[in-house]
Structures are given as structure tokens and as C-alpha cells.
Enzyme design. Sequence first.
Site, short mmCIF file in Angstrom:
data_model
loop_
_atom_site.label_atom_id
_atom_site.label_comp_id
_atom_site.label_asym_id
_atom_site.label_seq_id
_atom_site.Cartn_x
_atom_site.Cartn_y
_atom_site.Cartn_z
CB SER A 262 30.99 36.62 43.45
OG SER A 262 31.34 36.38 42.14
CE LYS A 266 35.15 40.50 41.01
NZ LYS A 266 35.71 39.22 40.73
CD1 TRP A 353 34.02 34.03 36.35
CD2 TRP A 353 35.08 33.72 34.40
NE1 TRP A 353 33.86 35.17 35.60
CE2 TRP A 353 34.51 35.01 34.39
CE3 TRP A 353 35.81 33.30 33.28
CZ2 TRP A 353 34.63 35.89 33.32
CZ3 TRP A 353 35.93 34.19 32.20
CH2 TRP A 353 35.35 35.46 32.23
CG HIS A 403 30.86 31.63 41.51
ND1 HIS A 403 32.07 32.13 41.95
CD2 HIS A 403 30.05 32.70 41.32
CE1 HIS A 403 31.98 33.45 42.01
NE2 HIS A 403 30.77 33.82 41.65
C1 GCU Z 1 30.99 37.57 36.93
C2 GCU Z 1 32.33 38.27 36.99
C3 GCU Z 1 33.12 37.92 38.25
C4 GCU Z 1 32.25 38.11 39.46
C5 GCU Z 1 30.95 37.35 39.30
C6 GCU Z 1 29.96 37.56 40.42
O1 GCU Z 1 31.19 36.20 36.74
O2 GCU Z 1 33.03 37.94 35.83
O3 GCU Z 1 34.26 38.71 38.36
O4 GCU Z 1 32.95 37.72 40.61
O5 GCU Z 1 30.30 37.79 38.13
O6 GCU Z 1 29.95 38.57 41.07
O7 GCU Z 1 29.13 36.66 40.59
#
Ligand code: GCU
Length: 422
Positions: A262, A266, A353, A403
Site C-alpha cells: 500500500s 509506493k 481503490w 487490500h
Molecule cells: C489509503 C490511501 C492509499 C494507501 C492506503 C494504505 O487508502 O488512500 O493510497 O495505499 O491508505 O496505505 O493502506
Amino acid sequence: MKRFEIFSLALLTAALIAAQNKNSPVNYDESKVPAFELPDPLRCENGLQIETARQWESLRRPELLRMFGEQEYGVTPQRTGIKVKHDVVALNPNAMGGLATQKQVRFTFTGKNGKSLDAMLLLYIPNASKRRVPVIVSYNFHGNQTTTMEPNVIPSPSKEVVKRLGSEAWVRGEQSSRWSYELALKRGYAVATMNYHDICPDSPELMALGIPSLLPDYDVWNRKENEWGAIGIWAWGYSRIADYLQKEKRIDKSRMVVLGHSRLGKTAVWAGVQDKRFKAVLSNDSGCSGAALSKRVFGENVGRITANFPHWFCPAFNQYSENEASLPFDQHELLALIAPRHAYVASAEDDSWADPKGEYLSLYYAGPVYRLYGMQGLPNIEQPAVHQPQHYDVGYHIRAGKHDVTPYDWQCYLDFLDAIWH
Ligand code: GCU
């Protein structure tokens, strides 16, 4: 108007834009994905078409790297003046029922301003092999103590700081379903983890307690357009873990992997792009501003992410909020910067998402850069069905479910790493 007034006005305008974008619409309908044209990773800004790996490395790669630094994550400083000291504070040669040697290493970062900060690394090295082993480096969300039930794991130093973010969940073992240590160790891989808040607390209010406290000129609230944000700082932290692991006798320096889920996916991608010591980069559900293409504007979009998490990026990234069409780059070019090292993208079916299709296509469109090296990217533009891992010189899978990071994800990663290295 006085400077202060101009500044206040600017802040107010920025706050209003941010407030607006928090409510900007999110599209989950494939038929509403706008028509878009992806920038060609092999075409330089001056129009030159790249034809060889050598040209890519000397001309186009530096250009793209600069763009992602200046316009998305912020530029990583060449020199921070921060010194790092390592102390092994616990050593257990019989961890996990004898499967592994467990080391807990305190990193003490000291800035030129004399201030210091502690972070704790938890490292498991398989005992079965006496040879050097590959290592998977991955931040955790809630502290080292949450990744396993092993009672002697020291709580990450940021536990106290991050309590202020309202997280009650930092209990021992609470995240252990995300950490397939045994599986990895049995297959001959070491695993190293650290809590990302140790490097920089994940909130604009608390960031100043992390690495920024050692950087006297860094002001979270008043950054220059291209100045790095939290993702950049966490990525820098991944490189500091790599520094340590390079000196660790049992670790094979030529097989270091960075994995993240997540927001930390990134981060793993941005770290892996910049630090070539990471030979494989595993992105787990990294979504918007990670693996997923921004120009599809599907699921989370630039407006939402910059409004909800302004501290993750450099201020210049805000200009693309609700304006993805004007981005001069897209995330397939970020993945392409990993070549000729190995990129792996994993998605989850229910994670709209993060735009699973956009994650797949992004890796697909990184293919031409891999081909420059005679390597094979993804051959099909069609996204595979769930549980059909695609393992070439790059890898992809999508699994059923939400997720998360699951043992299935780990199994796919290990299969892929085995295939590229054995
Ligand atoms: C939020 C955010 C995402 C990210 C996520 C996470 O949902 O919008 O961009 O990847 O958190 O880190 O769990």
C-alpha cells in the site's frame, strides 16, 4: 499586501483546494475511464527515440528520475549530513523454534544539529543454510512487535509517538498474518523489518519528530515545490537499512529485495527505483502513486491522494490534482526505472481503490524498457484471472480478496524470486 498576508492567502487557497479535492468524485466504472495517451518511456523530452539500453541509461533514465523527484515524491537530498550508528541489542540464535537467528539492531540517526533519533530493525536469518542468503526488506505499519508472536521482540520506538495518532492496535502479533516469516525462512530467505514511523511518523503534525527533526532546514508546512515528502524520507530509510545489510556477513549483497504494501508499496517502488542495490522490487497493492497508472483516473486519484495525504509528496504534485491528463509522466515509467532489475506488482481483486487493472497495465507498459535489455516484460495486455501468477523477468499476480498482504502473496513472491535466482 505584506508578505505575511500573501502567505496566509496562499495557505487559505491551498486549504480550500484541498478541501474541495477531498470530495472530488471517484470513478469505479470502466466505461468512464477517460481516453488517455500514455507518454512513451522511450521518447526523450527533446523527441529523441531511445533504441539501446545504453541510451536509456545515459539520456532517458536520468530525465525520468528527475521528473519523478521534482514533480511527485520530491528530490532526495544527495547529502543529509545524518550519521547512523548500529547497535545489536538482542541476538537469539534459536528464534522461531530454531529455524532462524534473530537480530534486533538499534539504528541511531544523528543530525548535524546534534539531535538523535532511534529506529529498530528486526532481522531473521535462516539457520539451515550456512551460505549467504537473499534478504527481503519491508517496513511494517504498527511496530516490529506486531509482526510476530515471538515474545522477545522489542516494541518499535515510535510506538509511543504514534499512539498519538489514535492507534490502539499495536499489540504483539496483531499484524502477523501479513508476515510469512516461517515460509520465507524455510525457503532460504532472510527477512528484515522496521516500523516506518520510526523513520518518519505518518502525519503532517508528527512528521517533525522523525528524520525531519535532524534536518534543520526542513519545514513540513512550508516546503519548496520540489522538496521531499514522507514517501521520499521513508524511501531514504530503506536505503539506510540496505547500508546495514550490506555489512551483515550472512546476507548476500547481490540479492536484496524491497517489498512494501500500500503506501509502503509506493515507498518500496520509489526506494527501489533510486537505490540499485535492490535487485527486485515487490509492490503489494500500491495503487495510486504506486504501481497504478494515474491517467486512468480509476479508484483513488491524484486529487484525493494529495488532499488526504499532502505530506507524502512534494507540493509540485498538487498541480495534477483533478488534472491527470496534464501529467508529463505516468507510473509505468516509474516501474520502467527499475529495469534491468526485477519489478513485481501484486493486486487484490476487491481492492478497486488501488485500481488492479491500472496496476497491471502499468507493468505491461514498462515492457519496452525491459526489452532493451533483452528481458521479457508481460506479454499480454489482458489482465490475467485471479491466482494465475505471471512470472517472466517481471512478475504479476492478482488474488481474490481485499487490500492486504497474505501468505498467498508471499508464496508468489518467493516463487518469483526462486525463478529469477535459481
Ligand atoms: C489509503 C490511501 C492509499 C494507501 C492506503 C494504505 O487508502 O488512500 O493510497 O495505499 O491508505 O496505505 O493502506
